[in-house]
Enzyme design. Structure first.
Site, PDB file in Angstrom:
ATOM      1  N   GLY A  37       0.833  -1.208   0.000  1.00 28.83           N
ATOM      2  CA  GLY A  37       0.000   0.000   0.000  1.00 28.83           C
ATOM      3  C   GLY A  37       0.861   1.249   0.000  1.00 28.83           C
ATOM      4  N   HIS A  38       1.840   1.276   0.905  1.00 27.63           N
ATOM      5  CA  HIS A  38       2.758   2.421   0.947  1.00 27.63           C
ATOM      6  C   HIS A  38       3.507   2.556  -0.388  1.00 27.63           C
ATOM      7  CE1 HIS A  38       2.798   1.283   5.395  1.00 27.63           C
ATOM      8  NE2 HIS A  38       2.400   2.544   5.426  1.00 27.63           N
ATOM      9  N   GLY A 149      -3.035   7.907   1.248  1.00 26.67           N
ATOM     10  CA  GLY A 149      -3.883   6.775   0.884  1.00 26.67           C
ATOM     11  C   GLY A 149      -5.340   6.978   1.268  1.00 26.67           C
ATOM     12  N   ARG A 189      -0.537  -2.445  10.930  1.00 27.01           N
ATOM     13  CA  ARG A 189      -1.074  -3.053  12.154  1.00 27.01           C
ATOM     14  C   ARG A 189      -1.526  -4.498  11.937  1.00 27.01           C
ATOM     15  NH1 ARG A 189      -2.757   2.585  13.313  1.00 27.01           N
ATOM     16  NH2 ARG A 189      -1.669   3.149  15.230  1.00 27.01           N
TER      17      ARG A 189
HETATM   18  P1  AMP Z   1       0.843   4.894   7.742  1.00 24.27           P
HETATM   19  O1  AMP Z   1       2.244   4.403   7.620  1.00 24.27           O
HETATM   20  O2  AMP Z   1      -0.119   3.848   8.199  1.00 24.27           O
HETATM   21  O3  AMP Z   1       0.734   6.204   8.493  1.00 24.27           O
HETATM   22  O4  AMP Z   1       0.369   5.225   6.266  1.00 24.27           O
HETATM   23  C1  AMP Z   1       1.100   6.099   5.450  1.00 24.27           C
HETATM   24  C2  AMP Z   1       0.323   6.367   4.189  1.00 24.27           C
HETATM   25  O5  AMP Z   1       0.080   5.148   3.505  1.00 24.27           O
HETATM   26  C3  AMP Z   1      -1.044   6.999   4.464  1.00 24.27           C
HETATM   27  O6  AMP Z   1      -1.305   7.977   3.468  1.00 24.27           O
HETATM   28  C4  AMP Z   1      -1.973   5.818   4.333  1.00 24.27           C
HETATM   29  O7  AMP Z   1      -3.293   6.172   3.981  1.00 24.27           O
HETATM   30  C5  AMP Z   1      -1.302   5.028   3.233  1.00 24.27           C
HETATM   31  N1  AMP Z   1      -1.718   3.622   3.265  1.00 24.27           N
HETATM   32  C6  AMP Z   1      -1.674   2.782   4.326  1.00 24.27           C
HETATM   33  N2  AMP Z   1      -2.189   1.588   4.002  1.00 24.27           N
HETATM   34  C7  AMP Z   1      -2.592   1.670   2.709  1.00 24.27           C
HETATM   35  C8  AMP Z   1      -3.221   0.769   1.796  1.00 24.27           C
HETATM   36  N3  AMP Z   1      -3.559  -0.476   2.141  1.00 24.27           N
HETATM   37  N4  AMP Z   1      -3.480   1.212   0.546  1.00 24.27           N
HETATM   38  C9  AMP Z   1      -3.163   2.485   0.180  1.00 24.27           C
HETATM   39  N5  AMP Z   1      -2.564   3.374   0.985  1.00 24.27           N
HETATM   40  C10 AMP Z   1      -2.282   2.979   2.231  1.00 24.27           C
END
Ligand code: AMP
Length: 283
Positions: A37-38, A149, A189
């Site tokens: 996703g990232h 995301g 998570r």
């Molecule tokens: P985080 O590391 O969880 O703070 O996420 C960092 C970025 O990655 C944020 O913009 C999230 O929305 C995006 N993100 C996390 N998981 C996903 C996913 N499964 N699909 C798309 N973007 C994601």
């Protein structure tokens, strides 16, 4: 030959590294423990920019006491390797002291009414912490484009609103949710889940799918929410926080038009969120 992005840890190193980059700059902010996703966000930024800067920072100001700040997975070495595979140019991985050298900020950002509902009800200080760190990093990196995301749909809406209301002069791009082949939305998570919990967690995407099916069949907003809740209730291991069908900008409930169907639930002690965009045609 294997490509490794440059990694910097301090503001000064960041400033020097940025000075070497010419052309359009894209930013992707993460808390690390990177997954596909990232990496999709980095690809989005690559398509739109000459250079991509990725931050890896577990931001303490967006966690409340008792949340998982200490337990949050930290896997910088693997993250940098993954970022090499998607050709990120620069990785900024600051310590808390680098990000907040003067301790707690005395000037903060009020993320407004969108931050008071859904996630904001359960995590009342979360979005102020997000807005603070997003502001700081945008000021440090000064990108033309920043990609976030849709997985964190409410966060995306609040950041868009902040950038618009404060004339921050950066283009915010939203990228679709990346899921595992069985439907589970990728999340750092998910690493907390046991094998049994992981399969219980599939109820979130299944419930959203039921909501989508109902919407396609012309169901009312209330019926879409009921159908989604019914599927959530079918999994006794899921401790539901909310199911809501809301406006993509205000996050207030809608009756018709474009909406975000959002769900949050705990599986064991792991709190998971997911959502889908849909159209409510009923009237
Ligand atoms: P985080 O590391 O969880 O703070 O996420 C960092 C970025 O990655 C944020 O913009 C999230 O929305 C995006 N993100 C996390 N998981 C996903 C996913 N499964 N699909 C798309 N973007 C994601």
């Amino acid at each position: 030959m294997k490509y490794t992005p440059q990694v910097v840890y301090t503001r000064e190193e960041l400033r020097e590294a940025l000075a070497q980059l010419s052309g359009k700059r894209g930013l992707v902010m993460t808390m690390g423990a990177l997954h596909a996703g990232h990496l999709s966000l980095v690809k989005y930024a690559r398509e739109r920019c000459d250079h991509v800067v990725v931050t890896v920072f577990v931001n303490p100001t967006q966690f409340a006491p008792g949340e998982d700040f200490d337990a949050y997975p930290r896997t910088l070495e693997a993250d940098v390797e993954a970022l090499g595979r998607v050709q990120a140019d620069l990785v900024f991985a600051p310590s808390t002291e680098q990000m907040y050298p003067h301790g707690d900020a005395r000037v903060t950002i009020d993320p407004g009414p969108t931050a008071q509902v859904l996630e904001g009800e359960t995590r009342p200080t979360h979005f102020a912490g997000v807005c603070l760190v997003v502001n700081k990093v945008l000021n440090m990196v000064r990108p033309e484009v920043a990609v976030f995301g849709q997985k964190d749909a409410q966060q995306l809406a609040i950041i868009r609103q902040m950038v618009r209301d404060l004339d921050m002069g950066v283009e915010i791009v939203g990228a679709p949710i990346v899921r595992d082949s069985d439907g589970l939305a990728l999340s750092s998570r998910n690493a907390y889940l046991s094998a049994a919990q992981r399969s219980q967690a599939l109820v979130l995407s299944r419930a959203l799918e039921a909501g989508r099916t109902a919407a396609s069949a012309g169901a009312s907003a209330a019926d879409i929410v009921t159908r989604t809740r019914t599927v959530m209730a079918s999994e006794p291991a899921a401790d539901l926080d909310y199911v809501a069908l809301v406006d993509p900008v205000t996050f207030l409930p809608i009756k018709r038009g474009e909406g975000v169907l959002a769900v949050a639930a705990k599986i064991g002690s792991t709190r998971l969120i997911d959502n889908t965009l849909l159209e409510v045609s009923d009237d």
